[in-house]
Design a protein around this motif. Sequence first.
Motif, PDB file in Angstrom:
ATOM      1  N   ARG A 118       3.720  10.615  -8.998  1.00  0.00           N
ATOM      2  CA  ARG A 118       3.055  10.789 -10.566  1.00  0.00           C
ATOM      3  C   ARG A 118       2.287  12.008 -10.418  1.00  0.00           C
ATOM      4  O   ARG A 118       2.424  12.765 -11.269  1.00  0.00           O
ATOM      5  N   SER A 119       1.462  12.437  -9.495  1.00  0.00           N
ATOM      6  CA  SER A 119       0.617  13.655  -9.642  1.00  0.00           C
ATOM      7  C   SER A 119       1.537  14.891  -9.361  1.00  0.00           C
ATOM      8  O   SER A 119       1.186  15.774  -9.891  1.00  0.00           O
ATOM      9  N   GLU A 151       0.858  -1.293   0.105  1.00  0.00           N
ATOM     10  CA  GLU A 151      -0.006  -0.060  -0.174  1.00  0.00           C
ATOM     11  C   GLU A 151       0.857   1.094  -0.045  1.00  0.00           C
ATOM     12  O   GLU A 151       0.664   2.281  -0.876  1.00  0.00           O
ATOM     13  N   LEU A 190       2.464   1.852  -3.300  1.00  0.00           N
ATOM     14  CA  LEU A 190       1.430   2.343  -4.175  1.00  0.00           C
ATOM     15  C   LEU A 190       0.916   3.822  -4.193  1.00  0.00           C
ATOM     16  O   LEU A 190       1.109   4.747  -4.928  1.00  0.00           O
ATOM     17  N   ARG A 191       0.860   4.259  -2.844  1.00  0.00           N
ATOM     18  CA  ARG A 191       0.363   5.622  -2.660  1.00  0.00           C
ATOM     19  C   ARG A 191       1.513   6.523  -2.745  1.00  0.00           C
ATOM     20  O   ARG A 191       1.479   7.526  -3.505  1.00  0.00           O
ATOM     21  N   GLU A 234       3.097  15.437 -12.914  1.00  0.00           N
ATOM     22  CA  GLU A 234       2.187  15.953 -13.872  1.00  0.00           C
ATOM     23  C   GLU A 234       1.151  16.911 -13.450  1.00  0.00           C
ATOM     24  O   GLU A 234       0.418  16.901 -12.682  1.00  0.00           O
ATOM     25  N   HIS A 235       1.438  17.937 -13.834  1.00  0.00           N
ATOM     26  CA  HIS A 235       0.779  19.280 -13.812  1.00  0.00           C
ATOM     27  C   HIS A 235      -0.613  18.997 -14.031  1.00  0.00           C
ATOM     28  O   HIS A 235      -1.097  18.734 -15.383  1.00  0.00           O
ATOM     29  N   VAL A 287       1.631   6.946  -6.619  1.00  0.00           N
ATOM     30  CA  VAL A 287       0.505   7.661  -7.076  1.00  0.00           C
ATOM     31  C   VAL A 287       0.759   9.203  -6.939  1.00  0.00           C
ATOM     32  O   VAL A 287       0.736  10.154  -7.651  1.00  0.00           O
ATOM     33  N   ILE A 288       1.081   9.614  -5.677  1.00  0.00           N
ATOM     34  CA  ILE A 288       1.145  10.820  -5.227  1.00  0.00           C
ATOM     35  C   ILE A 288       2.599  11.495  -6.115  1.00  0.00           C
ATOM     36  O   ILE A 288       2.534  12.743  -6.602  1.00  0.00           O
TER      37      ILE A 288
END
Lengths: 249, 218
Positions: free
Chosen positions: A32-33, A22, A25-26, A36-37, A29-30
């Motif tokens: 990647r965010s 987990e 994964l968290r 990526e604007h 994702v964070i």
Amino acid sequence: MVPQQISKSKRPTADVRSGVDEAQLRAQVIDRSTREHSPTRRELALRRGMVLGMALAAPLLSFIVWGGLRVGPRPVGLVLQTALGSAVLAAVFIIVGVGRGGSMLGRPSSWLLTQVLLTPVCLFGWRVLITARYPEMMLEWADRPGIRCFTLSLLLACAPLAGLIWLRRGSDPLHPRLTAAAVGAAAGAGTWVLVDLWCPVGYVPHLLLGHVLPLLLLIALSALLGSRVIAVHRDRRTVTELSRPRPRF
Amino acid sequence: MAVIAHKFAQGFGASAAHQPERAPSRAAGRGDGEFASVAMERYAQGDESAFASVYDAVAPRVHAYLIRQTRDRAVADDLLQQTLLQIHRKRGTYVAGLPVLPWAFAIARRLYIDECRRRKTDALWSARDVGEDDRRVSALPDDEFAAREAARLVEVELARMPGNQRVAFELLKVEGLSHQEAAQALGTTVNAVKLRAFRAYSAIRAVLGCPLDPSASS
């Protein structure tokens, strides 16, 4: 160090193939965010204002270049009644078709379907209803079968349709085709008002060919675009190590 | 799927003494929903650090939903990642105060459907999972065996029932969404969600041999 063997009975889940943990994964994702604007609300409002401004300005300019308001043999009362009535109807259909109705998932499908069905019926009905009060305006014009109105309708609708679809791209996970069709109907309703101001012909076959048919085509084209542009799609770029199953023992 | 089936089998009458189990996540779900809305509002306004809060409020429930749907943790991880990234990309469209969870579930469901269409192997996944369950059952004590057998029946029934009933049932009873939220996530009306869940209940109760509880739909 000898890697720990996991017996068959001690696998972590009974019916689920394993993935990453987990926390990993968290973090992924964070991370990647942050890389990526994405536009904030303020940035998006600015973009939206620019797009809507262009979507409004382009058909108005085209309308003026095409000849603008042409009263022709029509009584002024007829022009005013048809234009004002269709403008009110178009405003309602645009609000229903473009707005999201206080939900992140858009309006219910029943609303959208009603809007899509009623837009051509109401606009055509209003035009015929008002023109019928002036019987001389319902006569056939031999040199005006409706081709020019057809072309003008599609030409004027291009920019608003493209702008509105662009604003809603990748935003509807539920019923993208219907949403797109409603957007197409809204764009068509807006251009209907301008074409009404330009075209003096009230002959019903002319109205069907030059005014209603392009509106139906816009709805159909939008619905086709909807599944590609407005729908939420799986983004293949985000398939990373996360999507690969961990080796099983 | 086996996890959910087991849970519901316990609730529905693997033992007659057990009352139907209310979704434990429901109370927590309300808090998560409000927390997610507040965090999402901050994120929409440009507070980059709020995304972690959005993730914490949304991801566990959406992830659990995706795992149940896909029965493949790696695919669920991937779909969760994509769901959260869709929310990230559309943060500017968020309207203050609107619920985030139905939005997230709707995106996750759409991505899952996309995934199924792409792979066209969901039937194979189900077949594999049922086979693994069957292998494990023989080593269990009697009570557990009975529960597992009931769970297997529920699982089969859930797999057999129409997708819209199954999803409505899971969103209401497992995820703890309200009827309104589930209706939003599914793009339908509250009454339709109630009807689907009621039909799912009826089917499961029938397969377990339980009398139908008239209040099941409420």
